[in-house]
Design a protein around this motif. Structure first.
Motif, mmCIF file in Angstrom:
data_model
loop_
_atom_site.group_PDB
_atom_site.id
_atom_site.type_symbol
_atom_site.label_atom_id
_atom_site.label_comp_id
_atom_site.label_asym_id
_atom_site.label_seq_id
_atom_site.Cartn_x
_atom_site.Cartn_y
_atom_site.Cartn_z
ATOM 1 N N MET A 1 -17.150 134.065 47.568
ATOM 2 C CA MET A 1 -16.127 133.042 47.388
ATOM 3 C C MET A 1 -14.920 133.645 46.693
ATOM 4 O O MET A 1 -15.061 134.370 45.699
ATOM 5 N N MET A 2 -13.738 133.368 47.206
ATOM 6 C CA MET A 2 -12.520 133.886 46.612
ATOM 7 C C MET A 2 -12.183 133.137 45.327
ATOM 8 O O MET A 2 -12.447 131.948 45.204
ATOM 9 N N SER A 3 -11.610 133.887 44.379
ATOM 10 C CA SER A 3 -11.168 133.248 43.143
ATOM 11 C C SER A 3 -9.938 132.398 43.418
ATOM 12 O O SER A 3 -9.133 132.722 44.300
ATOM 13 N N PRO A 4 -9.775 131.298 42.688
ATOM 14 C CA PRO A 4 -8.546 130.509 42.837
ATOM 15 C C PRO A 4 -7.347 131.330 42.358
ATOM 16 O O PRO A 4 -7.508 132.284 41.599
ATOM 17 N N PRO A 5 -6.138 130.973 42.787
ATOM 18 C CA PRO A 5 -4.950 131.691 42.312
ATOM 19 C C PRO A 5 -4.867 131.660 40.792
ATOM 20 O O PRO A 5 -5.239 130.689 40.145
ATOM 21 N N THR A 6 -4.371 132.746 40.233
ATOM 22 C CA THR A 6 -4.285 132.877 38.785
ATOM 23 C C THR A 6 -3.069 132.139 38.234
ATOM 24 O O THR A 6 -1.988 132.174 38.816
ATOM 25 N N ILE A 7 -3.268 131.477 37.096
ATOM 26 C CA ILE A 7 -2.177 130.871 36.338
ATOM 27 C C ILE A 7 -2.089 131.600 35.003
ATOM 28 O O ILE A 7 -3.079 131.692 34.277
ATOM 29 N N LEU A 8 -0.921 132.112 34.686
ATOM 30 C CA LEU A 8 -0.689 132.814 33.429
ATOM 31 C C LEU A 8 0.005 131.861 32.453
ATOM 32 O O LEU A 8 1.015 131.242 32.798
ATOM 33 N N VAL A 9 -0.548 131.742 31.249
ATOM 34 C CA VAL A 9 0.021 130.873 30.217
ATOM 35 C C VAL A 9 0.297 131.731 28.988
ATOM 36 O O VAL A 9 -0.633 132.228 28.347
ATOM 37 N N GLY A 27 -9.947 122.161 34.825
ATOM 38 C CA GLY A 27 -9.758 121.638 36.172
ATOM 39 C C GLY A 27 -10.148 122.606 37.266
ATOM 40 O O GLY A 27 -9.951 122.307 38.451
ATOM 41 N N GLY A 28 -10.687 123.773 36.899
ATOM 42 C CA GLY A 28 -11.176 124.724 37.890
ATOM 43 C C GLY A 28 -10.241 125.880 38.181
ATOM 44 O O GLY A 28 -10.546 126.724 39.028
ATOM 45 N N ALA A 29 -9.109 125.957 37.495
ATOM 46 C CA ALA A 29 -8.160 127.043 37.743
ATOM 47 C C ALA A 29 -8.646 128.344 37.104
ATOM 48 O O ALA A 29 -9.432 128.344 36.147
ATOM 49 N N ARG A 30 -8.151 129.441 37.639
ATOM 50 C CA ARG A 30 -8.348 130.749 37.018
ATOM 51 C C ARG A 30 -7.156 130.979 36.109
ATOM 52 O O ARG A 30 -6.032 131.155 36.569
ATOM 53 N N VAL A 31 -7.392 130.967 34.803
ATOM 54 C CA VAL A 31 -6.303 130.970 33.833
ATOM 55 C C VAL A 31 -6.391 132.219 32.967
ATOM 56 O O VAL A 31 -7.463 132.562 32.454
ATOM 57 N N ASP A 41 -8.458 144.741 26.773
ATOM 58 C CA ASP A 41 -9.188 145.144 27.972
ATOM 59 C C ASP A 41 -10.309 144.147 28.240
ATOM 60 O O ASP A 41 -10.366 143.081 27.623
ATOM 61 N N GLY A 42 -11.182 144.487 29.178
ATOM 62 C CA GLY A 42 -12.267 143.590 29.549
ATOM 63 C C GLY A 42 -11.965 142.903 30.865
ATOM 64 O O GLY A 42 -10.818 142.894 31.329
ATOM 65 N N PRO A 43 -12.985 142.334 31.491
ATOM 66 C CA PRO A 43 -12.796 141.707 32.805
ATOM 67 C C PRO A 43 -11.985 140.417 32.721
ATOM 68 O O PRO A 43 -11.990 139.729 31.701
ATOM 69 N N ILE A 44 -11.298 140.130 33.804
ATOM 70 C CA ILE A 44 -10.613 138.850 33.964
ATOM 71 C C ILE A 44 -11.555 137.947 34.749
ATOM 72 O O ILE A 44 -11.918 138.248 35.887
ATOM 73 N N ALA A 45 -11.983 136.864 34.141
ATOM 74 C CA ALA A 45 -12.972 135.989 34.780
ATOM 75 C C ALA A 45 -12.436 135.438 36.091
ATOM 76 O O ALA A 45 -11.233 135.205 36.258
ATOM 77 N N ALA A 46 -13.350 135.234 37.053
ATOM 78 C CA ALA A 46 -12.972 134.720 38.370
ATOM 79 C C ALA A 46 -12.532 133.265 38.312
ATOM 80 O O ALA A 46 -11.832 132.777 39.210
ATOM 81 N N SER A 47 -12.947 132.564 37.270
ATOM 82 C CA SER A 47 -12.509 131.186 37.055
ATOM 83 C C SER A 47 -12.570 130.918 35.553
ATOM 84 O O SER A 47 -13.106 131.718 34.782
ATOM 85 N N GLY A 48 -12.022 129.793 35.142
ATOM 86 C CA GLY A 48 -12.009 129.497 33.719
ATOM 87 C C GLY A 48 -10.923 130.276 33.006
ATOM 88 O O GLY A 48 -10.011 130.831 33.617
#
Length: 273
Positions: A1-9, A27-31, A41-48
């Protein structure tokens, strides 16, 4: 499953930015939320929500975050430009270095992020920039003159950017909040030597009134909900004010009254007459 588009805050460790990032993630966004104190560093979560280190006043830090997100396949489709802070005190007594820092964060910090990520937004064929300004950018506040000036400059920046980016399918929306319960008064930098100022006791009275208004303001979640709705809405939105009824009345009076009578109202609102 593809990750949702990323939102940068940006500026997501507290206040409005934290509420916005958490609401978007719920709401399910990848933030990706940013903070100067988050991990580099560290991974960027696929969601949350993932918190990432960013100092918007540091070119190297901005470039480092861009490279990190690019390597993770998480370049943002939407950017919420929220990071900022405020200084207070009489204009005459504000050191140039403090005024410069105010503009470097509130205006040029946003510009550094925009400049870094616009090429990827153009490459994807569109996107959205949500600029968090302030009603203080419309109505100049006594003893917060440089904060008001920085937010007015940010509003002009967003308006010009919106015109320039329209051909690329990138929307720019300016959101101007009024007073919200965010802890912003605790982070506002006070005058260095208030008690020996010729502007006392007026400036202390004004700052106390501002703190009381902010503490009685709307919840940060109410603004976050408006921003979340904006990210889900198709079409172009130049901007909106998130204000109380009293603040909306002042905005109306600002539009219809000459400068002199309106400034008299501001003085009376803050107990300066």
């Amino acid at each position: 499953m593809m990750s949702p588009p990323t939102i940068l805050v940006t500026g997501a460790s507290s206040g409005l930015g934290k509420a916005i990032a958490e609401r978007l993630a719920a709401g399910g966004a990848r933030v990706v939320g940013t903070s100067r104190h988050a991990a580099t560093d560290g991974p960027i979560a696929a969601s949350g929500l993932t918190m990432a280190q960013l100092d918007i006043c540091d070119d190297v830090s901005v470039a480092s975050l861009k490279n990190r997100l690019q390597e993770a396949g998480a370049l943002p489709a939407t950017i919420v430009l929220n990071a900022g802070f405020g200084i207070s005190g009489a204009i005459e007594e504000t050191p140039v270095d403090a005024a410069r820092a105010q503009f470097d964060t509130n205006l040029l910090g946003a510009h550094r992020v925009v400049q870094a990520f616009l090429p990827s937004l153009r490459a994807r064929g569109g996107g959205r920039l949500i600029v968090i300004g302030s009603l203080a950018g419309r109505i100049a506040l006594p003893f917060q003159g440089f904060y008001s000036a920085s937010k007015a400059a940010l509003a002009a920046y967003a308006a010009a950017l919106r015109i320039e980016l329209r051909p690329f399918g990138i929307d720019v929306t300016l959101v101007e909040p009024g007073d919200h319960r965010t802890g912003f008064p605790d982070r506002r930098q006070p005058p260095a030597d208030r008690h020996h100022s010729p502007y006392e006791p007026q400036q202390s009275r004004v700052l106390a009134a501002m703190i009381a208004s902010e503490q009685a303001g709307a919840s940060p979640e109410s603004l976050a909900d408006a921003v979340v709705h904006l990210t889900h809405t198709r079409g172009r939105h130049a901007g909106f004010a998130k204000a109380s009824a009293f603040e909306r009345l002042f905005l109306l009076l600002h539009r219809v009254l000459p400068a002199g009578p309106f400034q008299l109202l501001v003085r009376r609102a803050y107990g300066l007459d």
